[in-house]
Motif scaffolding. Structure first.
Motif, PDB file in Angstrom:
ATOM      1  N   GLU A 176       0.796  -1.229   0.000  1.00 44.51           N
ATOM      2  CA  GLU A 176       0.000   0.000   0.000  1.00 44.51           C
ATOM      3  C   GLU A 176       0.826   1.276   0.000  1.00 44.51           C
ATOM      4  N   ARG A 177       2.125   1.164   0.143  1.00 42.02           N
ATOM      5  CA  ARG A 177       2.955   2.355   0.342  1.00 42.02           C
ATOM      6  C   ARG A 177       4.078   2.439  -0.686  1.00 42.02           C
ATOM      7  N   PHE A 178       4.223   3.637  -1.270  1.00 40.87           N
ATOM      8  CA  PHE A 178       5.254   3.845  -2.288  1.00 40.87           C
ATOM      9  C   PHE A 178       5.903   5.189  -2.003  1.00 40.87           C
ATOM     10  N   SER A 179       7.193   5.175  -1.731  1.00 48.15           N
ATOM     11  CA  SER A 179       7.891   6.389  -1.336  1.00 48.15           C
ATOM     12  C   SER A 179       8.796   6.887  -2.444  1.00 48.15           C
ATOM     13  N   LEU A 180       8.832   8.195  -2.604  1.00 47.84           N
ATOM     14  CA  LEU A 180       9.743   8.838  -3.556  1.00 47.84           C
ATOM     15  C   LEU A 180      10.795   9.579  -2.750  1.00 47.84           C
ATOM     16  N   ILE A 181      12.050   9.380  -3.112  1.00 46.32           N
ATOM     17  CA  ILE A 181      13.148  10.000  -2.378  1.00 46.32           C
ATOM     18  C   ILE A 181      13.969  10.871  -3.317  1.00 46.32           C
ATOM     19  N   LEU A 182      14.167  12.110  -2.893  1.00 48.24           N
ATOM     20  CA  LEU A 182      15.081  12.997  -3.597  1.00 48.24           C
ATOM     21  C   LEU A 182      16.375  12.974  -2.789  1.00 48.24           C
ATOM     22  N   GLU A 183      17.399  12.357  -3.326  1.00 46.74           N
ATOM     23  CA  GLU A 183      18.629  12.121  -2.575  1.00 46.74           C
ATOM     24  C   GLU A 183      19.304  13.423  -2.146  1.00 46.74           C
ATOM     25  N   SER A 184      19.322  14.387  -3.042  1.00 49.03           N
ATOM     26  CA  SER A 184      19.923  15.695  -2.751  1.00 49.03           C
ATOM     27  C   SER A 184      19.148  16.721  -3.566  1.00 49.03           C
ATOM     28  N   ALA A 185      18.161  17.341  -2.914  1.00 51.75           N
ATOM     29  CA  ALA A 185      17.221  18.193  -3.643  1.00 51.75           C
ATOM     30  C   ALA A 185      17.927  19.340  -4.368  1.00 51.75           C
ATOM     31  N   SER A 186      17.443  19.609  -5.572  1.00 48.92           N
ATOM     32  CA  SER A 186      17.973  20.737  -6.337  1.00 48.92           C
ATOM     33  C   SER A 186      16.806  21.614  -6.791  1.00 48.92           C
ATOM     34  N   THR A 187      17.110  22.849  -7.143  1.00 50.37           N
ATOM     35  CA  THR A 187      16.034  23.783  -7.487  1.00 50.37           C
ATOM     36  C   THR A 187      15.233  23.317  -8.706  1.00 50.37           C
ATOM     37  N   ASN A 188      15.859  22.559  -9.608  1.00 45.38           N
ATOM     38  CA  ASN A 188      15.099  22.091 -10.778  1.00 45.38           C
ATOM     39  C   ASN A 188      14.159  20.931 -10.446  1.00 45.38           C
ATOM     40  N   GLN A 189      14.131  20.538  -9.186  1.00 42.36           N
ATOM     41  CA  GLN A 189      13.156  19.546  -8.747  1.00 42.36           C
ATOM     42  C   GLN A 189      11.936  20.202  -8.089  1.00 42.36           C
ATOM     43  N   THR A 190      11.882  21.513  -8.119  1.00 48.35           N
ATOM     44  CA  THR A 190      10.681  22.218  -7.693  1.00 48.35           C
ATOM     45  C   THR A 190       9.569  21.878  -8.676  1.00 48.35           C
ATOM     46  N   SER A 191       8.477  21.294  -8.142  1.00 48.05           N
ATOM     47  CA  SER A 191       7.431  20.805  -9.034  1.00 48.05           C
ATOM     48  C   SER A 191       6.241  20.323  -8.211  1.00 48.05           C
ATOM     49  N   MET A 192       5.181  19.912  -8.924  1.00 50.56           N
ATOM     50  CA  MET A 192       4.064  19.209  -8.307  1.00 50.56           C
ATOM     51  C   MET A 192       4.323  17.712  -8.498  1.00 50.56           C
ATOM     52  N   TYR A 193       4.309  16.964  -7.393  1.00 55.64           N
ATOM     53  CA  TYR A 193       4.537  15.515  -7.447  1.00 55.64           C
ATOM     54  C   TYR A 193       3.214  14.797  -7.198  1.00 55.64           C
ATOM     55  N   LEU A 194       2.902  13.892  -8.116  1.00 59.24           N
ATOM     56  CA  LEU A 194       1.649  13.161  -8.050  1.00 59.24           C
ATOM     57  C   LEU A 194       1.912  11.665  -7.947  1.00 59.24           C
ATOM     58  N   CYS A 195       1.214  11.050  -7.007  1.00 57.77           N
ATOM     59  CA  CYS A 195       1.285   9.606  -6.850  1.00 57.77           C
ATOM     60  C   CYS A 195      -0.003   9.004  -7.409  1.00 57.77           C
ATOM     61  N   ALA A 196       0.081   7.839  -8.003  1.00 58.60           N
ATOM     62  CA  ALA A 196      -1.101   7.176  -8.541  1.00 58.60           C
ATOM     63  C   ALA A 196      -1.003   5.678  -8.312  1.00 58.60           C
ATOM     64  N   SER A 197      -2.153   5.006  -8.365  1.00 56.60           N
ATOM     65  CA  SER A 197      -2.152   3.546  -8.279  1.00 56.60           C
ATOM     66  C   SER A 197      -3.144   2.986  -9.287  1.00 56.60           C
ATOM     67  N   SER A 198      -2.957   1.715  -9.637  1.00 50.50           N
ATOM     68  CA  SER A 198      -3.900   1.049 -10.543  1.00 50.50           C
ATOM     69  C   SER A 198      -3.883  -0.443 -10.269  1.00 50.50           C
ATOM     70  N   ARG A 199      -4.949  -1.120 -10.714  1.00 46.54           N
ATOM     71  CA  ARG A 199      -5.031  -2.571 -10.566  1.00 46.54           C
ATOM     72  C   ARG A 199      -3.993  -3.252 -11.437  1.00 46.54           C
ATOM     73  N   GLY A 200      -3.598  -4.446 -11.040  1.00 48.71           N
ATOM     74  CA  GLY A 200      -2.646  -5.188 -11.849  1.00 48.71           C
ATOM     75  C   GLY A 200      -3.292  -5.982 -12.953  1.00 48.71           C
ATOM     76  N   THR A 201      -4.511  -6.468 -12.730  1.00 48.40           N
ATOM     77  CA  THR A 201      -5.171  -7.300 -13.740  1.00 48.40           C
ATOM     78  C   THR A 201      -6.662  -6.995 -13.730  1.00 48.40           C
ATOM     79  N   GLY A 202      -7.318  -7.437 -14.805  1.00 50.48           N
ATOM     80  CA  GLY A 202      -8.765  -7.311 -14.846  1.00 50.48           C
ATOM     81  C   GLY A 202      -9.239  -6.000 -15.436  1.00 50.48           C
ATOM     82  N   ARG A 203     -10.543  -5.803 -15.381  1.00 49.85           N
ATOM     83  CA  ARG A 203     -11.156  -4.635 -15.985  1.00 49.85           C
ATOM     84  C   ARG A 203     -10.706  -3.363 -15.303  1.00 49.85           C
ATOM     85  N   GLY A 204     -10.465  -2.358 -16.133  1.00 49.17           N
ATOM     86  CA  GLY A 204     -10.063  -1.067 -15.572  1.00 49.17           C
ATOM     87  C   GLY A 204      -8.612  -1.032 -15.141  1.00 49.17           C
ATOM     88  N   THR A 205      -7.848  -1.999 -15.626  1.00 51.27           N
ATOM     89  CA  THR A 205      -6.442  -2.069 -15.230  1.00 51.27           C
ATOM     90  C   THR A 205      -5.700  -0.782 -15.540  1.00 51.27           C
TER      91      THR A 205
END
Lengths: 115, 113
Positions: free
Chosen positions: A72-101
């Protein structure tokens, strides 16, 4: 109702800091994704994961790493933040199989500013 | 190399009229297309999708048309309402990809009262 939550809505960090962005989904989805959204560039995939401890690079993985120790958990790590990493970060999830995958469900986003 | 292109950064439409948002793609391997809607400070939400075996899919006020020969799809919103003002993203999935979606840059739709 699918719910994807992100640990922070707004974050301000200094150049060189290590930054952790957390994402949790409650629908038992196999796939999880991290994107960044910048004006005029749409959504660009940083990393995705199709199973616990599995990860694949997206289009712009440089400067980022990810961790998926639990389904259920997915982490994003910025090892050494830089100014060009200023942004909107979006996380998403989806099913692995079946309808609506292919339908991805998004969290509210984290607006990260690196100064 | 943009595989999914939304050439109009913004579109302004009168309330009650039809809004038509366009999307072009270059990859013949795409077999599934989706439209998402995004309000400021929120994540995108799924709106409607279409498989490449169809040429039209309708859901209430929203209809997506797919023209495979032209590699073009469009989203029609009829009638347009103030709450439709948002950024709309087109996304596509290639049949040989690993659940990844390729996204357009988005079109900002403004509904005028």
């Amino acid at each position: 109702d699918v719910k994807v939550t992100q640990s922070s809505r707004y974050l301000v960090k200094r150049t060189g800091e290590k930054v952790f962005l957390e994402c949790v989904q409650d629908m038992d989805h196999e796939n999880m994704f991290w994107y960044r959204q910048d004006p005029g560039l749409g959504l660009r995939l940083i990393y995705f994961s199709y199973d616990v401890k599995m990860k694949e690079k997206g289009d712009i993985p440089e400067g980022y790493s990810v961790s998926r120790e639990k389904k259920e958990r997915f982490s994003l790590i910025l090892e050494s933040a830089s100014t060009n990493q200023t942004s909107m970060y979006l996380c998403a999830s989806s099913r692995g199989t079946g309808r609506g995958t292919y339908e991805q469900y998004f969290g509210p986003g984290t607006r990260l500013t690196v100064t | 190399d943009q595989q999914v292109k939304q050439n109009s950064p913004s579109l302004s439409v009168q309330e009650g009229r039809i809004s038509i948002l366009n999307c072009d793609y270059t990859n013949s391997m795409f077999d599934y297309f989706l439209w998402y809607k995004k309000y400021p400070a929120e994540g995108p939400t799924f709106l409607i999708s279409i498989s490449s075996i169809k040429d039209k899919n309708e859901d209430g006020r929203f209809t997506v048309f797919l023209n495979k020969s032209a590699k073009h799809l469009s989203l029609h919103i009829v009638p347009s309402q103030p709450g439709d003002s948002a950024v709309y993203f087109c996304a596509a999935r290639a049949w040989d990809s690993n659940y990844q979606l390729i996204w357009g840059a988005g079109t900002k739709l403004i509904i005028k009262p």
